[in-house]
Design a protein around this motif. Structure first.
Motif, short mmCIF file in Angstrom:
data_model
loop_
_atom_site.label_atom_id
_atom_site.label_comp_id
_atom_site.label_asym_id
_atom_site.label_seq_id
_atom_site.Cartn_x
_atom_site.Cartn_y
_atom_site.Cartn_z
N ALA A 179 0.81 -1.22 0.00
CA ALA A 179 0.00 0.00 0.00
C ALA A 179 0.84 1.27 0.00
CB ALA A 179 -0.93 0.00 1.22
N ALA A 180 1.99 1.23 0.66
CA ALA A 180 2.85 2.42 0.79
C ALA A 180 4.30 2.01 0.55
CB ALA A 180 2.67 3.04 2.17
N PRO A 181 4.68 1.80 -0.70
CA PRO A 181 6.04 1.35 -1.02
C PRO A 181 7.10 2.21 -0.33
CG PRO A 181 4.69 1.33 -2.99
CD PRO A 181 3.87 1.99 -1.91
N LEU A 182 8.08 1.54 0.25
CA LEU A 182 9.07 2.21 1.07
C LEU A 182 9.96 3.15 0.28
CD1 LEU A 182 10.14 2.20 4.02
CD2 LEU A 182 11.80 0.49 3.28
N GLN A 183 10.06 4.38 0.77
CA GLN A 183 10.92 5.39 0.16
C GLN A 183 12.19 5.59 1.00
OE1 GLN A 183 9.48 9.52 0.25
NE2 GLN A 183 9.91 9.63 -1.95
N GLY A 184 12.07 5.40 2.29
CA GLY A 184 13.21 5.56 3.18
C GLY A 184 12.79 5.25 4.60
N ALA A 185 13.80 5.08 5.48
CA ALA A 185 13.51 4.75 6.87
C ALA A 185 14.62 5.27 7.77
CB ALA A 185 13.35 3.24 7.05
N VAL A 186 14.25 5.61 8.99
CA VAL A 186 15.18 6.00 10.03
C VAL A 186 14.86 5.15 11.25
CG1 VAL A 186 15.98 7.86 11.54
CG2 VAL A 186 15.34 8.37 9.18
N TYR A 187 15.89 4.58 11.89
CA TYR A 187 15.60 3.75 13.05
C TYR A 187 16.65 3.94 14.14
CZ TYR A 187 19.14 0.49 11.23
OH TYR A 187 20.30 -0.08 10.77
N ARG A 215 11.22 2.86 14.58
CA ARG A 215 11.45 3.05 13.15
C ARG A 215 10.39 3.97 12.53
NH1 ARG A 215 11.98 -2.41 10.65
NH2 ARG A 215 9.71 -2.41 10.50
N GLN A 216 10.87 4.94 11.79
CA GLN A 216 10.00 5.83 11.03
C GLN A 216 10.21 5.53 9.55
OE1 GLN A 216 11.13 10.02 10.21
NE2 GLN A 216 9.26 10.56 11.31
N THR A 217 9.12 5.31 8.82
CA THR A 217 9.23 5.04 7.39
C THR A 217 8.53 6.14 6.60
OG1 THR A 217 7.20 3.69 7.33
CG2 THR A 217 9.28 2.55 7.76
N ARG A 218 9.03 6.34 5.37
CA ARG A 218 8.45 7.34 4.48
C ARG A 218 8.01 6.68 3.19
NH1 ARG A 218 8.85 12.42 5.80
NH2 ARG A 218 8.65 13.15 3.64
N SER A 219 6.94 7.24 2.62
CA SER A 219 6.43 6.75 1.34
C SER A 219 5.78 7.92 0.62
CB SER A 219 5.39 5.64 1.57
OG SER A 219 4.88 5.16 0.34
N ALA A 220 6.07 8.06 -0.67
CA ALA A 220 5.50 9.12 -1.50
C ALA A 220 5.71 10.50 -0.88
CB ALA A 220 4.01 8.86 -1.73
#
Length: 243
Positions: A179-187, A215-220
């Motif tokens: 649903a929200a393809p991964l763009q980046g992450a910080v953990y 973990r924080q993830t970003r998408s779009a």
């Protein structure tokens, strides 16, 4: 030289401490001693193998360093609880991690709700205060043992159908990767004592340390999720490699 003679020659060339290690490992693999069982004392192994205490101690010490055994002062040496693993350099579904080890995964949904973002949570998602967020709490099990409490906040703009998922059959990660393809992450990872509710879900004492992955993830271009994953420190470890 026949097969039996060859085997005897090979055995003769194996250091005695290694033979003791192999014996202990074979008995554990055969189920003679299971997780949490006490193994024979060093004195008993000395008599069984007809060797010095120093030789037996080396075998037991090495298996303890390899986390196969665990020593308890004044009590004895026990079969250690296995350390379940998670990789850090890529984000995987915990269900995939468990199945890759040939083990059974299941999950238990503890909480699933739609809430209004607090000022702090809204700031973390870069949304106005009061904006709706989805919140879930799930316990993940490996072979019936609780290994993770997943406390996750989700941006509805990135995953509008989150609340409609059956999390007994799909993990949040499996759904979100679609649903929200991964763009980046910080953990980040830290060791923390488990609060009472987390300790109860992990079936541990509040005095036991947990490995906590945030973990924080970003998408779009948006913050998609904020997740806090609690793992019992005595039965879990993180691993990773790169080249």
């Amino acid at each position: 030289m026949d097969d039996q003679a060859t085997q005897e020659t090979a055995q003769d060339s194996t250091p005695i401490f290694q033979r003791i290690k192999d014996y202990l490992l074979a008995e554990i693999a055969a189920g003679t001693w299971k997780e949490g069982d006490v193994i024979p004392s060093e004195q008993a192994l000395v008599k069984q193998f007809g060797v010095s205490r120093m030789t037996v101690n080396r075998a037991v010490r090495e298996l303890t360093a390899e986390q196969v055994l665990t020593r308890r002062q004044g009590s004895g040496t026990y079969v250690a609880q296995p350390k379940y693993q998670a990789t850090l350099l890529e984000i995987k579904s915990i269900a995939d991690e468990v199945r890759a080890r040939g083990h059974a995964h299941r999950s238990s949904l503890q909480q699933l709700e739609r809430v209004k973002a607090s000022d702090l949570m809204a700031k973390q998602f870069d949304l106005p205060a009061g904006h709706p967020l989805f919140h879930s709490v799930i316990v993940h099990f490996e072979n019936g043992v609780p290994i993770q409490v997943e406390d996750r906040w989700v941006n509805p703009q990135c995953a509008p159908d989150y609340m409609e998922q059956d999390f007994a059959h799909i993990t949040p990660n499996e759904y979100l990767m679609q649903a929200a393809p991964l763009q980046g992450a910080v953990y980040s990872i830290e060791a923390l004592a488990a609060p009472r509710d987390i300790a109860d879900m992990l079936a541990i004492d509040t005095r036991q340390a947990c490995l906590v992955l945030k973990r924080q993830t970003r998408s779009a271009g948006k913050t998609a999720t904020l997740a806090t994953m609690w793992h019992p420190g005595h039965r879990y470890q993180f691993t990773g490699s790169f080249s």
